[in-house]
Design an enzyme around this catalytic site. Structure first.
Site, mmCIF file in Angstrom:
data_model
loop_
_atom_site.group_PDB
_atom_site.id
_atom_site.type_symbol
_atom_site.label_atom_id
_atom_site.label_comp_id
_atom_site.label_asym_id
_atom_site.label_seq_id
_atom_site.Cartn_x
_atom_site.Cartn_y
_atom_site.Cartn_z
ATOM 1 N N SER A 252 0.845 -1.194 0.000
ATOM 2 C CA SER A 252 0.000 0.000 0.000
ATOM 3 C C SER A 252 0.874 1.235 0.000
ATOM 4 C CB SER A 252 -0.912 0.013 1.228
ATOM 5 O OG SER A 252 -0.130 0.323 2.360
ATOM 6 N N LYS A 253 0.245 2.331 -0.318
ATOM 7 C CA LYS A 253 0.970 3.601 -0.429
ATOM 8 C C LYS A 253 1.801 3.886 0.813
ATOM 9 C CE LYS A 253 -1.523 6.525 -3.555
ATOM 10 N NZ LYS A 253 -2.661 7.385 -3.650
ATOM 11 N N ARG A 254 1.218 3.565 1.965
ATOM 12 C CA ARG A 254 1.923 3.857 3.210
ATOM 13 C C ARG A 254 3.223 3.073 3.302
ATOM 14 N NH1 ARG A 254 -0.840 1.916 7.438
ATOM 15 N NH2 ARG A 254 -2.535 1.166 6.128
#
Ligand code: GLU
Length: 473
Positions: A252-254
């Protein structure tokens, strides 16, 4: 009965259907690659469809980014881009057809009513499903149609039985119809929902194979029921597992870069991305490195992994290093040129080409390559530690003599090599003493490709001035 397209008699047609609510995600790029390769393998067609029915979140910028990433990866499509929002009239016609056939109906429930319905179900410890209060049935009296309420249209899902399909990736999957409710297919504003538009499109576009992420497995029973209600042939479905980050959680982006664009900007080559993405979820024996052509030749929809693959940045870097090393110097020069420009540096393509040839076997990314080229275009600052280790009192006189010889020779690799040899003999030194000192002063680092080749690609004057670094010699 499962409809199974016969590759001998029916043209294979695949598609990728990204929603333009962000960049092209690595997971979508991977299923695009599988869809593309499968179509190419069978001499079929690959369609690009833009699923832009989430009007609030879809943007033209995202469409542009997705198209640019597809082009960068070289995933060429035969039809499209086809935009769902340009097909509203078609969806409305199919909705009317379903309503007329008793397979869909208008529902006038307000959001408050639906909340209350779910609340009551929860209180009774039941699963929260639409209770079918607007679903017509023989002998049933429907509630009075409220004024000024725009209805949704719901699909009348079969109440009993089960939906089964033989997933190309996961094998047989069965979901009971009582687990799923009457799905909204048309919103009050006339925009269809994903599960409905996707079926109408896959039907109209004669899609035979759907490869997509396994987050859509729960949607598939609805879609299959809608296909059946329409009398449309079912495509085969292959649901690919999610990609996990190196921490074992969903990528995920995080947790780092998740878009194709980010890797393009970080200096990865498209063929490296394709190779790495292909292997992440699919295998052909023990092969780790293969070309697009080999992938097309080998990809027949089998050997897709059932379990999630882990994103491995070190392996991607290794794959990228391989492709950089084997890339044509002229192509690399063109590819690295924007990275050089981004550092505020400039060089003509011929010069870049010669430099790329020299450094390409030691770089994992184009950013690293530009970093190497940078020693030719910007001042270098040797570290104190390198200076102390390599530019010792023992080699300083030799460096001075070398600099002197460099003023007199032809400025080419053999002459530079000969000058260095002569200095080694004169001072009784070995190459591993002299070369690192020259490297540190001229290149700002103690390790480089063959020093005579490196120096030959610098202007002589620059080498002479760097050898005088901090008046060390
Ligand atoms: N628009 C959907 C997505 O981006 C497409 C899913 C599908 O391939 O059916 O997830």
């Amino acid at each position: 009965m499962r409809y199974s397209p016969d590759p001998m008699t029916q043209k294979i047609r695949t598609r990728i259907a990204p929603s333009p609510t962000g960049f092209l995600h690595l997971g979508t790029a991977r299923t695009a690659l599988y869809s593309w390769a499968y179509a190419r393998h069978h001499g079929g067609a690959f369609v690009l469809r833009i699923e832009d029915t989430d009007v609030a979140r879809s943007t033209q910028d995202s469409v542009d980014q997705i198209l640019a990433s597809m082009a960068w990866l070289g995933l060429d499509y035969d039809e499209g881009p086809i935009y769902q929002m340009q097909r509203l009239a078609r969806y409305h016609a199919v909705v009317e057809q379903l309503i007329a056939a008793g397979r869909a109906y208008r529902c006038y429930c307000s959001p408050e009513e639906l909340d209350a319905m779910r609340e009551a179900q929860r209180a009774r410890g039941e699963k929260t499903l639409y209770d079918g209060r607007w679903r017509p049935a023989p002998g049933k009296t429907l509630p009075p149609v409220p004024e000024n309420v725009k209805p949704v249209v719901r699909f009348a899902n079969p109440p009993d039985g089960e939906v089964t399909w033989d997933d190309l990736v996961k094998g047989p999957i069965t979901i009971a119809n009582r687990e799923i409710d009457d799905l909204i297919i048309l919103r009050p504003d006339g925009v269809p929902t994903y599960n409905f538009a996707v079926v109408v499109d896959d039907w109209d576009m004669a899609i035979t194979h759907v490869f997509r992420g396994d987050e859509h497995i729960n949607n598939t029973p609805w879609q299959i029921n809608i296909f059946r209600a329409l009398g449309a042939p079912l495509p085969l479905f292959g649901h690919c597992p999610v990609i996990l980050g190196d921490d074992g959680q969903k990528l995920s982006k995080r947790r780092g870069a998740v878009s194709v664009t980010a890797y393009q900007e970080a200096g990865y080559l498209p063929e490296a991305m394709l190779n790495y993405l292909a292997r992440l979820g699919w295998s052909h024996g023990d092969d780790e490195l293969f070309s697009r052509e080999q992938m097309v030749q080998w990809f027949d929809g089998s050997h897709l992994n059932r379990s999630p693959a882990q994103w491995d940045p070190a392996k991607l870097a290794w794959v990228n290093a391989h492709y950089i090393k084997h890339a044509d110097d002229g192509r690399l020069a063109a590819l690295v040129s924007p990275f050089v420009a981004a550092r505020g540096q400039q060089a003509d393509v011929d010069r870049l080409q010669a430099l790329c040839g020299l450094y390409k076997d030691r770089c994992s990314t184009l950013v690293e390559l530009a970093d190497w080229l940078g020693i030719h275009f910007a001042d270098v600052v040797p570290s104190d530690a390198d200076l102390a280790t390599h530019v010792t009192d023992a080699v300083r006189p030799a460096l001075a003599a070398l600099r002197e010889r460099f003023t007199q020779i032809d400025w080419d690799k053999p002459s530079i090599a000969a000058a260095m040899k002569a200095v080694l003999t004169e001072f009784g030194l070995k190459m591993p003493q002299l070369a690192p000192a020259v490297r540190v002063l001229v290149c700002g680092r103690a390790q480089t490709p063959s020093i005579d080749a490196v120096l030959a690609l610098f202007p002589r004057e620059l080498v002479l001035s760097r050898l005088q670094h901090l008046s060390i010699i």
